[in-house]
Design an enzyme around this catalytic site. Sequence first.
Site, PDB file in Angstrom:
ATOM      1  N   CYS A 122      33.712  46.786  47.039  1.00 20.58           N
ATOM      2  CA  CYS A 122      32.767  46.593  48.131  1.00 20.58           C
ATOM      3  C   CYS A 122      33.492  46.434  49.480  1.00 20.58           C
ATOM      4  CB  CYS A 122      31.822  45.434  47.837  1.00 20.58           C
ATOM      5  SG  CYS A 122      30.383  45.414  48.937  1.00 20.58           S
ATOM      6  N   GLU A 138      31.831  44.365  38.672  1.00 19.38           N
ATOM      7  CA  GLU A 138      31.992  43.068  38.001  1.00 19.38           C
ATOM      8  C   GLU A 138      30.646  42.433  37.662  1.00 19.38           C
ATOM      9  OE1 GLU A 138      31.469  41.871  42.298  1.00 19.38           O
ATOM     10  OE2 GLU A 138      32.321  43.578  41.220  1.00 19.38           O
ATOM     11  N   HIS A 178      29.456  46.955  42.904  1.00 18.79           N
ATOM     12  CA  HIS A 178      30.001  45.746  42.279  1.00 18.79           C
ATOM     13  C   HIS A 178      30.065  45.904  40.763  1.00 18.79           C
ATOM     14  CE1 HIS A 178      30.370  42.944  45.658  1.00 18.79           C
ATOM     15  NE2 HIS A 178      29.453  43.725  46.205  1.00 18.79           N
TER      16      HIS A 178
END
Length: 138
Positions: free
Chosen positions: A10, A116, A114
């Site tokens: 990001c 994660e 993102h």
Amino acid sequence: MRDLPLLAICRGQQVLNVATGGTLLQDIPSELEGASGHDAPGPRWELSHDVQLSPHSSLRAILGQDTVAVNSFHHQAVDRLGDGLEVAGHCPGDGVIEAVEMPSRRFVVGVQWHPESLWNRQASFQALFDAHAEACRQ
């Protein structure tokens, strides 16, 4: 200069681009007519749009797909690429650069989404984290 593996996520991708001499779109909705879905209001694991991966990119090889669905929480994006960076993926609807990489380095990959936040979802990006970890071990 050390060739350390880097996975930029990001804002990290944005910083990577600027640090290598690139520029940013400061506000996608006001600077890119027709762009939408990049600052989604839903939960972090909700998929917002697709990213078309560049055919010869290492990211395409790592993920094993031509197109991936991603979550999205940004209003800025890469505009002019920094020195040594190449586009590894873009949003097919509006052309926003969603992934970059630096082929001259062992492992430098930046993604605008993102991954994660998707670790326990169907749209897992575990292969990306595994590739980064392997590059760190070498």
